[in-house]
Design a protein around this motif. Structure first.
Motif, PDB file in Angstrom:
ATOM      1  N   THR A  51      13.436  31.571 -52.331  1.00 55.10           N
ATOM      2  CA  THR A  51      13.693  32.900 -51.776  1.00 55.10           C
ATOM      3  C   THR A  51      12.519  33.319 -50.906  1.00 55.10           C
ATOM      4  O   THR A  51      11.393  33.451 -51.397  1.00 55.10           O
ATOM      5  CB  THR A  51      13.909  33.931 -52.894  1.00 55.10           C
ATOM      6  OG1 THR A  51      15.013  33.539 -53.707  1.00 55.10           O
ATOM      7  CG2 THR A  51      14.187  35.305 -52.303  1.00 55.10           C
ATOM      8  N   GLN A  52      12.779  33.511 -49.614  1.00 59.98           N
ATOM      9  CA  GLN A  52      11.765  33.998 -48.687  1.00 59.98           C
ATOM     10  C   GLN A  52      11.808  35.522 -48.723  1.00 59.98           C
ATOM     11  O   GLN A  52      12.729  36.136 -48.175  1.00 59.98           O
ATOM     12  CB  GLN A  52      12.025  33.488 -47.274  1.00 59.98           C
ATOM     13  CG  GLN A  52      11.037  33.964 -46.219  1.00 59.98           C
ATOM     14  CD  GLN A  52       9.646  33.374 -46.410  1.00 59.98           C
ATOM     15  OE1 GLN A  52       9.514  32.208 -46.788  1.00 59.98           O
ATOM     16  NE2 GLN A  52       8.618  34.159 -46.156  1.00 59.98           N
ATOM     17  N   LEU A 179      25.685  37.632 -53.725  1.00 60.64           N
ATOM     18  CA  LEU A 179      25.486  36.959 -52.447  1.00 60.64           C
ATOM     19  C   LEU A 179      26.690  36.093 -52.126  1.00 60.64           C
ATOM     20  O   LEU A 179      27.349  35.562 -53.019  1.00 60.64           O
ATOM     21  CB  LEU A 179      24.236  36.078 -52.496  1.00 60.64           C
ATOM     22  CG  LEU A 179      22.934  36.729 -52.984  1.00 60.64           C
ATOM     23  CD1 LEU A 179      21.827  35.680 -53.048  1.00 60.64           C
ATOM     24  CD2 LEU A 179      22.538  37.878 -52.087  1.00 60.64           C
ATOM     25  N   SER A 180      26.975  35.939 -50.851  1.00 60.36           N
ATOM     26  CA  SER A 180      28.046  35.037 -50.427  1.00 60.36           C
ATOM     27  C   SER A 180      27.507  34.095 -49.356  1.00 60.36           C
ATOM     28  O   SER A 180      26.647  34.469 -48.553  1.00 60.36           O
ATOM     29  CB  SER A 180      29.250  35.827 -49.884  1.00 60.36           C
ATOM     30  OG  SER A 180      28.870  36.614 -48.775  1.00 60.36           O
ATOM     31  N   GLY A 181      28.008  32.873 -49.364  1.00 59.17           N
ATOM     32  CA  GLY A 181      27.545  31.867 -48.408  1.00 59.17           C
ATOM     33  C   GLY A 181      28.393  30.621 -48.508  1.00 59.17           C
ATOM     34  O   GLY A 181      29.603  30.685 -48.697  1.00 59.17           O
ATOM     35  N   GLY A 208      21.921  33.030 -46.829  1.00 60.49           N
ATOM     36  CA  GLY A 208      21.483  33.874 -45.722  1.00 60.49           C
ATOM     37  C   GLY A 208      20.533  34.978 -46.148  1.00 60.49           C
ATOM     38  O   GLY A 208      19.843  34.890 -47.162  1.00 60.49           O
ATOM     39  N   ASN A 209      20.496  36.072 -45.336  1.00 57.32           N
ATOM     40  CA  ASN A 209      19.560  37.177 -45.535  1.00 57.32           C
ATOM     41  C   ASN A 209      20.249  38.398 -46.126  1.00 57.32           C
ATOM     42  O   ASN A 209      21.404  38.703 -45.791  1.00 57.32           O
ATOM     43  CB  ASN A 209      18.921  37.579 -44.201  1.00 57.32           C
ATOM     44  CG  ASN A 209      18.027  36.491 -43.639  1.00 57.32           C
ATOM     45  OD1 ASN A 209      17.181  35.949 -44.335  1.00 57.32           O
ATOM     46  ND2 ASN A 209      18.215  36.174 -42.362  1.00 57.32           N
ATOM     47  N   THR A 225      17.830  33.407 -49.293  1.00 54.62           N
ATOM     48  CA  THR A 225      17.944  32.595 -50.496  1.00 54.62           C
ATOM     49  C   THR A 225      18.736  31.330 -50.232  1.00 54.62           C
ATOM     50  O   THR A 225      19.825  31.381 -49.647  1.00 54.62           O
ATOM     51  CB  THR A 225      18.637  33.389 -51.627  1.00 54.62           C
ATOM     52  OG1 THR A 225      17.893  34.581 -51.887  1.00 54.62           O
ATOM     53  CG2 THR A 225      18.725  32.553 -52.897  1.00 54.62           C
ATOM     54  N   ASP A 226      18.184  30.204 -50.641  1.00 59.08           N
ATOM     55  CA  ASP A 226      18.948  28.959 -50.704  1.00 59.08           C
ATOM     56  C   ASP A 226      18.610  28.245 -52.008  1.00 59.08           C
ATOM     57  O   ASP A 226      17.579  28.507 -52.626  1.00 59.08           O
ATOM     58  CB  ASP A 226      18.727  28.055 -49.488  1.00 59.08           C
ATOM     59  CG  ASP A 226      17.256  27.732 -49.258  1.00 59.08           C
ATOM     60  OD1 ASP A 226      16.443  27.968 -50.161  1.00 59.08           O
ATOM     61  OD2 ASP A 226      16.909  27.235 -48.174  1.00 59.08           O
ATOM     62  N   VAL A 227      19.503  27.376 -52.440  1.00 61.94           N
ATOM     63  CA  VAL A 227      19.394  26.766 -53.771  1.00 61.94           C
ATOM     64  C   VAL A 227      19.753  25.287 -53.673  1.00 61.94           C
ATOM     65  O   VAL A 227      20.744  24.921 -53.015  1.00 61.94           O
ATOM     66  CB  VAL A 227      20.331  27.444 -54.795  1.00 61.94           C
ATOM     67  CG1 VAL A 227      20.062  26.923 -56.199  1.00 61.94           C
ATOM     68  CG2 VAL A 227      20.195  28.956 -54.745  1.00 61.94           C
TER      69      VAL A 227
END
Length: 248
Positions: A51-52, A179-181, A208-209, A225-227
């Protein structure tokens, strides 16, 4: 001559008697394995979230490398197009323990010779992951190598607070959001029996942001966030019944 004729007649009669030798035992051919059918399973693994976090208006930015255990279940359907290609659809839900936090301080003034410092503290936890995916696989009998991808969602909880070295806590807030992505990955299924199937899989999620503000006058927190996940699983395949082979 009479004796010889009698011997020949006896041999001829014996040749006409039915044979007492048994017919060979029929061995049915082993049917080809089929991936077609519904399946349901459970898995466990690791979730490695990145998470940035950026505190808006301060220039503070930090990457949280959250890692934790994940586990859940999945359900889907396979359709074998031919001996080598398999199409499918799958849904899954995973709980995770991935979380992380960081603090950032800046000098904002002081009293006399004593500097005043503001400290921002942010924490992010990833509580769950869910996805609905399509699958495309290449099968080699009981082994299925596949690619997977589709729509993904996650439950994330953020907290952000500001404390001052003189005044103490100035404000604090928390926010739970969905969150959705998307997600994409690859794996391999192996059928140990006609119904029990093991799995090893890697998957990447991108959400995404997102931005939120704890209070009206507070600084905001923007997250990207990416995982990455790695999991092993075991499922039960409700496969199609084997074809009936007639015996002749």
């Amino acid at each position: 001559s009479t004796v010889a004729f009698a011997a020949l007649a006896g041999s001829a009669l014996a040749a006409d008697l039915p044979s007492t030798k048994e017919a060979p035992v029929y061995v049915a051919p082993v049917p080809a394995f089929s991936w077609t059918g519904f399946y349901i399973g459970a898995d466990i693994g690791g979730a490695f979230a990145s998470t940035q976090g950026t505190i808006l208006g301060t220039g503070a930015s930090h990457t949280l490398d959250n890692s934790g255990v994940m586990g859940g279940g999945y359900i889907g359907y396979n359709y074998q197009l031919n001996p080598n290609f398999v199409l499918g659809v799958e849904g899954d839900f995973q709980g995770t323990s991935a979380s992380g936090s960081y603090s950032w301080s800046q000098t904002v003034g002081g009293i006399g010779n004593i500097a005043s410092t503001d400290t921002y503290t942010a924490k992010t936890s990833l509580d769950w992951l869910a996805a609905i995916n399509g699958r495309l696989g290449v099968s080699y009998d009981r082994a299925l190598f596949y690619a997977i991808g589709g729509a993904a969602w996650a439950g994330e909880n953020d907290t952000l607070s500001l404390t001052n070295s003189f005044a103490g806590l100035l404000w604090s807030g928390s926010n739970s959001k969905t969150l959705s992505g998307y997600d994409i990955g690859a794996g391999v299924d192996y059928a140990f029996t006609p119904n029990w199937v093991g799995r090893v899989e890697y998957r990447y999620y991108d959400f995404g942001n997102t931005t939120w503000y704890p209070t009206v006058n507070s600084a905001g927190l923007r997250d990207r966030t990416d995982v990455n996940t790695i999991r092993v699983g075991l499922s039960y395949l409700f496969s199609s019944p084997a074809p009936v082979v007639a015996k002749y």
